[in-house]
Design an enzyme around this catalytic site. Structure first.
Site, PDB file in Angstrom:
ATOM      1  N   SER A 135       0.742  -0.989   0.114  1.00  0.00           N
ATOM      2  CA  SER A 135      -0.198   0.093   0.064  1.00  0.00           C
ATOM      3  C   SER A 135       1.053   1.305  -0.039  1.00  0.00           C
ATOM      4  O   SER A 135       1.704   1.401   0.882  1.00  0.00           O
ATOM      5  CB  SER A 135      -0.774  -0.068   1.397  1.00  0.00           C
ATOM      6  N   LYS A 161      -0.838  -0.992  -4.375  1.00  0.00           N
ATOM      7  CA  LYS A 161      -2.284  -0.056  -4.125  1.00  0.00           C
ATOM      8  C   LYS A 161      -1.807   1.370  -3.830  1.00  0.00           C
ATOM      9  O   LYS A 161      -0.859   1.726  -3.007  1.00  0.00           O
ATOM     10  CB  LYS A 161      -2.900  -0.841  -2.953  1.00  0.00           C
ATOM     11  N   LEU A 162      -2.476   2.194  -4.398  1.00  0.00           N
ATOM     12  CA  LEU A 162      -2.347   3.715  -4.376  1.00  0.00           C
ATOM     13  C   LEU A 162      -3.456   4.147  -3.449  1.00  0.00           C
ATOM     14  O   LEU A 162      -4.640   4.089  -3.783  1.00  0.00           O
ATOM     15  CB  LEU A 162      -2.243   4.453  -5.710  1.00  0.00           C
ATOM     16  N   LYS A 163      -3.172   4.895  -2.490  1.00  0.00           N
ATOM     17  CA  LYS A 163      -4.205   5.580  -1.559  1.00  0.00           C
ATOM     18  C   LYS A 163      -4.398   6.973  -2.605  1.00  0.00           C
ATOM     19  O   LYS A 163      -3.649   7.570  -3.139  1.00  0.00           O
ATOM     20  CB  LYS A 163      -3.465   6.116  -0.624  1.00  0.00           C
ATOM     21  N   ASP A 189      -7.406   2.974  -3.202  1.00  0.00           N
ATOM     22  CA  ASP A 189      -8.026   2.956  -2.181  1.00  0.00           C
ATOM     23  C   ASP A 189      -8.502   4.133  -1.455  1.00  0.00           C
ATOM     24  O   ASP A 189      -7.368   5.079  -1.123  1.00  0.00           O
ATOM     25  CB  ASP A 189      -7.424   2.310  -0.677  1.00  0.00           C
ATOM     26  N   ASN A 191     -10.482   5.520   1.217  1.00  0.00           N
ATOM     27  CA  ASN A 191     -10.567   5.327   2.709  1.00  0.00           C
ATOM     28  C   ASN A 191     -11.860   6.490   2.848  1.00  0.00           C
ATOM     29  O   ASN A 191     -11.897   7.400   3.493  1.00  0.00           O
ATOM     30  CB  ASN A 191      -9.419   5.903   3.408  1.00  0.00           C
ATOM     31  N   GLU A 214     -11.169   0.691  -3.685  1.00  0.00           N
ATOM     32  CA  GLU A 214     -11.480   0.304  -2.465  1.00  0.00           C
ATOM     33  C   GLU A 214     -11.997   1.375  -1.707  1.00  0.00           C
ATOM     34  O   GLU A 214     -11.662   2.502  -1.694  1.00  0.00           O
ATOM     35  CB  GLU A 214     -10.127  -0.164  -1.744  1.00  0.00           C
ATOM     36  N   ASP A 239     -14.018  -2.014   2.528  1.00  0.00           N
ATOM     37  CA  ASP A 239     -13.183  -2.336   3.534  1.00  0.00           C
ATOM     38  C   ASP A 239     -13.762  -1.830   4.666  1.00  0.00           C
ATOM     39  O   ASP A 239     -14.523  -2.468   5.596  1.00  0.00           O
ATOM     40  CB  ASP A 239     -11.830  -1.554   3.265  1.00  0.00           C
ATOM     41  N   LYS A 263     -10.262  -7.706   6.900  1.00  0.00           N
ATOM     42  CA  LYS A 263      -9.368  -7.325   8.109  1.00  0.00           C
ATOM     43  C   LYS A 263      -9.871  -7.962   9.244  1.00  0.00           C
ATOM     44  O   LYS A 263     -10.743  -7.730   9.922  1.00  0.00           O
ATOM     45  CB  LYS A 263      -9.029  -5.803   8.393  1.00  0.00           C
ATOM     46  N   GLY A 291      -4.426  -4.645   5.542  1.00  0.00           N
ATOM     47  CA  GLY A 291      -3.334  -4.499   6.569  1.00  0.00           C
ATOM     48  C   GLY A 291      -3.590  -3.215   7.360  1.00  0.00           C
ATOM     49  O   GLY A 291      -4.400  -2.503   7.061  1.00  0.00           O
TER      50      GLY A 291
HETATM   51  O1  SMG Z   1      -0.381  -2.741   6.835  1.00  0.00           O
HETATM   52  O2  SMG Z   1       0.132  -2.246   4.735  1.00  0.00           O
HETATM   53  C1  SMG Z   1      -0.603  -2.079   5.525  1.00  0.00           C
HETATM   54  C2  SMG Z   1      -1.555  -0.787   5.435  1.00  0.00           C
HETATM   55  C3  SMG Z   1      -2.406  -0.945   4.351  1.00  0.00           C
HETATM   56  O3  SMG Z   1      -3.601   0.737   3.476  1.00  0.00           O
HETATM   57  C4  SMG Z   1      -3.465  -0.106   4.387  1.00  0.00           C
HETATM   58  N1  SMG Z   1      -4.550   0.125   5.342  1.00  0.00           N
HETATM   59  O4  SMG Z   1      -7.591   1.304   4.631  1.00  0.00           O
HETATM   60  O5  SMG Z   1      -6.605  -0.278   3.864  1.00  0.00           O
HETATM   61  C5  SMG Z   1      -6.747   0.818   4.288  1.00  0.00           C
HETATM   62  C6  SMG Z   1      -5.505   1.051   5.506  1.00  0.00           C
HETATM   63  C7  SMG Z   1      -5.907   1.254   6.841  1.00  0.00           C
HETATM   64  C8  SMG Z   1      -4.687   1.881   7.671  1.00  0.00           C
HETATM   65  S1  SMG Z   1      -4.121   3.406   7.178  1.00  0.00           S
HETATM   66  C9  SMG Z   1      -3.320   4.207   8.368  1.00  0.00           C
HETATM   67 MG    MG Z   2      -8.799   0.440   3.018  1.00  0.00          MG
END
Ligand code: SMG
Ligand code: MG
Length: 368
Positions: A135, A161-163, A189, A191, A214, A239, A263, A291
């Site tokens: 990520s 995975k790109l935020k 993703d 969020n 996501e 998610d 998760k 994760g």
């Molecule tokens: O553990 O590699 C990891 C982080 C993966 O992007 C990740 N997690 O929304 O999926 C998600 C985020 C939640 C935590 S962001 C601080």
């Molecule tokens: Mg996510």
């Protein structure tokens, strides 16, 4: 098993580089490491709540409080218990799934260690290694991003995975495809950062052959996710919305999701996570393991979960080194783009006492 006490350690681990998502930037990981002490083996658990209530309502101080005041005293009062009984025993406390998950994990680990069984075989793992994805946070510039992606690809990560967030979506995705091509899995993703009125912008992502998008919309916007799914070619993956097996079943039935990020912390534990896997698999819905910047404890357990047959997409289970210079267990490593599924008793890893001590900021014992 009869548990005599739980050791709760608050830990702080610095991140190797800041991690930015649509809800903020993290530079260190605050977590709770739980040790369940029993008449048999000890077990380890990790609470994945973030420091602040920005990903979900839970946060580490609140998790600590609910664990020490409600969850652990109830469990200790119950006498002889099995891991299967943890969730029903704690049912009277509403919510707090990440805190509950850490308790179930510690109890399950103790139980499995006592019977010399690995979490992987207990859960029903069918493979010995799992493909690893990474990520990648929001970066100050596109150059910073492509530099980071290039280095993860050369490490061997199989999926990126790109935020994303409004203002940082089409441009970064397009830049990554332009520079690195289409030979690896790419997904995004958000969020929860968008609303349905952003559908036109999100539709532009269809051009980049993404594995999935996501959680574009709010946690409770199940119907709107279903509407968005009808407009996009890119599969929607939920998610934050999937807090339980019931929520998963509903989202599938409403066609709000065609892929699920599982998760264990978010859903209240590894047993509930397996239920979601089972429901999704029965419905032909792919799952992958998410994760929460876990230490080696959670990372090892996630690798065991991701070895179940319905986990058909690479998870956010990267090497310890992706986030941490030094992990509290033997580091989880990337080998040819895969993470090895631990096969030792329980979660298969144990914290290194000196490393755990080094990052512990406080310790509290809850005893019967
Ligand atoms: O553990 O590699 C990891 C982080 C993966 O992007 C990740 N997690 O929304 O999926 C998600 C985020 C939640 C935590 S962001 C601080
Ligand atoms: Mg996510």
């Amino acid at each position: 098993m009869k548990f005599t006490g739980f050791e709760m350690r608050r830990i702080t681990l610095p991140l190797v580089s800041p991690f930015t998502t649509s809800f903020g930037t993290q530079t260190e990981r605050h977590a709770i490491v739980l040790r369940a002490v029993s008449d048999g083996a000890d077990g380890w658990g990790e609470c994945v709540a973030l420091a602040d209530p920005v990903y979900s309502p839970e946060y580490i101080e609140g998790a600590h409080h609910v664990l020490s005041t409600y969850l652990l005293p109830r469990l200790l009062a119950a006498g002889d218990i099995t891991a299967q009984q943890v969730t029903p025993l704690l049912h009277g406390v509403v919510g707090h799934r990440m805190a509950k998950a850490s308790v179930e994990m510690a109890v399950l680990d103790a139980e499995l260690r006592a019977t010399d069984t690995s979490l992987a075989s207990y859960l029903g793992a069918t493979v010995d290694r799992v493909p690893s994805g990474v990520s990648v946070g929001i970066m100050p510039t596109i150059d910073d991003l492509t530099h980071a992606v290039g280095s993860y690809l050369s490490d061997g990560y199989q999926r990126i995975k790109l935020k994303i967030k409004p203002g940082w979506d089409v441009e970064p995705v397009s830049a990554v495809r332009e520079q690195f091509g289409y030979s690896f899995g790419l997904q995004v993703d958000a969020n929860t950062a968008y609303t349905l009125s952003d559908a036109r912008q999100l539709k532009k992502l269809d051009a980049f052959d993404l594995l999935l998008i996501e959680q574009p919309l709010g946690e409770e916007d199940i119907r709107q996710h279903a509407e968005l799914a009808r407009m996009l070619d890119t599969p929607i993956c939920l998610d934050e919305s999937i807090v339980s097996a019931e929520a998963a079943a509903d989202a599938i039935a409403l066609k709000a999701t065609t892929v699920i990020n599982v998760k264990p912390g978010r859903v209240g534990g590894y047993l509930e996570a397996r239920r979601i896997h089972d429901i999704a698999r029965a419905n032909g819905i792919a799952v992958w393991c998410g994760g929460m910047l876990e230490t080696g404890i959670g990372r090892a357990a996630n690798a065991a979960l991701a070895a179940l047959p319905g986990f058909t997409l690479p998870g956010d289970i990267s090497a310890s080194a992706r986030f941490y210079e030094t992990d509290i267990t033997e580091p989880i490593v990337l080998e040819d783009g895969f993470i090895t599924v631990p096969r030792g008793p329980g979660i298969g890893v144990t914290p290194i006492a000196a490393e755990l001590d080094r990052v512990t900021t406080s310790t509290q014992w809850i005893t019967a």
